[in-house]
Motif scaffolding. Structure first.
Motif, PDB file in Angstrom:
ATOM      1  N   ALA A  58      -3.595  -6.065   4.696  1.00  0.00           N
ATOM      2  CA  ALA A  58      -3.051  -4.791   5.184  1.00  0.00           C
ATOM      3  C   ALA A  58      -2.006  -5.034   6.263  1.00  0.00           C
ATOM      4  CB  ALA A  58      -4.180  -3.907   5.719  1.00  0.00           C
ATOM      5  N   GLU A  59      -2.179  -6.084   7.053  1.00  0.00           N
ATOM      6  CA  GLU A  59      -1.196  -6.396   8.083  1.00  0.00           C
ATOM      7  C   GLU A  59       0.069  -7.000   7.464  1.00  0.00           C
ATOM      8  OE1 GLU A  59      -3.530  -7.087  12.200  1.00  0.00           O
ATOM      9  OE2 GLU A  59      -3.822  -8.683  10.715  1.00  0.00           O
ATOM     10  N   VAL A  60      -0.080  -7.717   6.367  1.00  0.00           N
ATOM     11  CA  VAL A  60       1.098  -8.163   5.624  1.00  0.00           C
ATOM     12  C   VAL A  60       1.881  -6.953   5.150  1.00  0.00           C
ATOM     13  CG1 VAL A  60       1.933  -9.391   3.587  1.00  0.00           C
ATOM     14  CG2 VAL A  60       0.012 -10.324   4.900  1.00  0.00           C
ATOM     15  N   ASP A  61       1.174  -5.957   4.627  1.00  0.00           N
ATOM     16  CA  ASP A  61       1.838  -4.739   4.162  1.00  0.00           C
ATOM     17  C   ASP A  61       2.557  -4.031   5.308  1.00  0.00           C
ATOM     18  OD1 ASP A  61       0.797  -5.255   1.646  1.00  0.00           O
ATOM     19  OD2 ASP A  61      -0.929  -3.927   1.917  1.00  0.00           O
ATOM     20  N   ALA A  62       1.938  -4.006   6.486  1.00  0.00           N
ATOM     21  CA  ALA A  62       2.575  -3.387   7.647  1.00  0.00           C
ATOM     22  C   ALA A  62       3.846  -4.145   8.028  1.00  0.00           C
ATOM     23  CB  ALA A  62       1.601  -3.356   8.826  1.00  0.00           C
ATOM     24  N   LEU A  63       3.813  -5.475   7.924  1.00  0.00           N
ATOM     25  CA  LEU A  63       5.004  -6.278   8.186  1.00  0.00           C
ATOM     26  C   LEU A  63       6.109  -5.921   7.199  1.00  0.00           C
ATOM     27  CD1 LEU A  63       6.592  -8.702   9.393  1.00  0.00           C
ATOM     28  CD2 LEU A  63       5.363 -10.169   7.768  1.00  0.00           C
ATOM     29  N   ILE A  64       5.765  -5.807   5.924  1.00  0.00           N
ATOM     30  CA  ILE A  64       6.761  -5.479   4.903  1.00  0.00           C
ATOM     31  C   ILE A  64       7.385  -4.118   5.184  1.00  0.00           C
ATOM     32  CG2 ILE A  64       7.152  -5.071   2.448  1.00  0.00           C
ATOM     33  CD1 ILE A  64       6.580  -8.005   3.200  1.00  0.00           C
ATOM     34  N   ASP A  65       6.559  -3.125   5.525  1.00  0.00           N
ATOM     35  CA  ASP A  65       7.076  -1.786   5.829  1.00  0.00           C
ATOM     36  C   ASP A  65       8.049  -1.831   7.003  1.00  0.00           C
ATOM     37  OD1 ASP A  65       5.532  -0.764   3.794  1.00  0.00           O
ATOM     38  OD2 ASP A  65       3.932  -0.021   5.108  1.00  0.00           O
TER      39      ASP A  65
END
Length: 406
Positions: free
Chosen positions: A389-396
């Motif tokens: 989920a933190e990877v996804d936050a980085l991508i966003d």
């Protein structure tokens, strides 16, 4: 079973918000956050158990000494070192490498003698050798990396010559995440009578390290990257190398006797531990290593390997993102730039507005930046508590930065 949610609950800071957003801490390569067990150990030591170590003959001093010295054994277990007297406690890798530079290399190396480094070393494993270059005429030989950011051990071996006295290389790049197969380098150096120093600042965080199997002469670690306090660390030194070394600093427990006309040094490892040490920070480091080993270094490595694969897949989907270093088996560290004129500092600032903390700059790796042809990168470095989920936050957050600068 690796329960990342339970692990995250052990780190108080991970529950806070930054700029109204949940903290996504991805600067572990610079310094990791601290679990409550470490915070509690430090608090207990300062509030209820503090005294100076080794020389007191009262309860608190004996207790502090016992806890402090126990960490030497903990580090030995962590690195699979049979003899804990080969562990020198210090403030971190920088002090450890300087101890070797001043205590072993400076009195032994002459003009024209060679030290081999890779181009992706951290400044802590470069600057002390430049001191010897400036002051004694020592030659630094650089080994280049491959296009994917890997380091071919054979190229390091081929660089060894009759004037080579030391090979000093990283076990894992703090910029590229490249893992270096140092065992064959150490074996080849040993056959030639060449000393080896391994910078383990990053590698020791991300999986099990077996110093005995590596066969190096020196192996340095830093506490604040290992979920422990800043100002803590250690360096493994083979006893045979210790016997060749003079002390780096003078004072405190590194001596047995001091007279007007001479001194008698203490036995190693105390010979290399001058002055009042970082008592509480070292106790905190011991708690951090026990915490990591309690969760299993293999389990941490497996969690981070899965996270690396997921992050790589998502980052590779951003065709305007340039990732530096794609070596096979690399660790959970990603350095990148965006197409266009956006500077790494500007990208980092925008990510921070979304609560995502990444490092921006040269990452104390000037020769590597020169090799890559960039002045700076952003770096997202993951740890044992990070999630998909933190990877996804980085991508966003990166997509927002791209939209703003496109």
């Amino acid at each position: 079973m690796y329960d990342v949610a339970a692990i995250r609950a052990d780190f108080p800071i991970l529950g806070r918000e930054i700029n109204g957003k949940p903290l996504v801490y991805l600067d572990n390569g610079a310094s990791a956050q601290k679990p409550k067990v470490v915070i509690d150990a430090v608090t207990q030591a300062y509030s209820m158990e503090y005294a100076n170590v080794h020389r007191g003959l009262f309860y608190l001093s004996n207790l502090a000494t016992e806890k402090y010295e126990a960490v030497r054994g903990t580090i030995a277990r962590f690195l699979n070192v049979a003899d804990e007297d080969e562990i020198v406690l210090n403030t971190g890798t920088t002090e450890g490498i300087n101890t070797v530079a001043y205590g072993w290399a400076m009195p032994r190396l002459e003009a024209g003698d060679e030290i081999i480094l890779s181009v992706m070393e951290h400044h802590a494993n470069i600057v002390p050798w430049h001191f010897l270059r400036e002051r004694q005429g020592v030659v630094i030989k650089w080994v280049e990396i491959e296009a994917d950011g890997s380091l071919d051990p054979q190229k390091v071996i081929d660089a060894m010559g009759p004037k080579t006295r030391l090979v000093a290389v990283t076990h894992m790049s703090n910029v590229l995440g490249t893992r270096v197969d140092v065992a064959p380098i150490c074996a080849a150096a040993r056959e030639r009578g060449i000393a080896t120093l391994i910078d383990g600042s990053q590698a020791a965080v991300h999986g099990p390290v077996d110093v005995d199997a590596l066969g190096c002469d020196f192996y340095a670690i830093t506490g604040h990257k290992l979920y422990g306090p800043s100002g803590s660390g250690a360096i493994f030194m083979k006893k045979a190398r210790m016997a060749e070394m003079r002390p780096f600093m003078g004072g405190g427990d590194m001596i047995k006797e001091v007279h007007r006309d001479g001194i008698l040094y203490n036995d190693p490892p105390m010979k290399f531990e001058a002055g009042t040490p970082s008592i509480v920070a070292t106790i905190g480091l011991g708690a951090a290593l026990e915490y990591m080993m309690g969760h299993g270094m293999d389990n941490i490595a497996a969690h981070e390997a899965a996270l690396t694969q997921y992050a790589r897949g998502r980052l590779d989907g951003l065709n305007w993102l340039q990732i530096q270093g794609k070596a096979a088996g690399k660790g959970a560290i990603f350095s990148f730039t965006l197409d266009g004129a956006a500077h790494a500092h500007d990208i980092s600032t925008i990510l921070d507005k979304k609560g995502v903390a990444v490092r921006a700059g040269h990452h104390c790796a000037g020769p590597l930046m020169d090799h890559l042809g960039v002045t700076a990168t952003c770096r997202a470095s993951f740890g044992m508590y990070n999630t998909e989920a933190e990877v996804d936050a980085l991508i966003d957050a990166l997509e927002l930065a791209h939209d703003l600068f496109a």
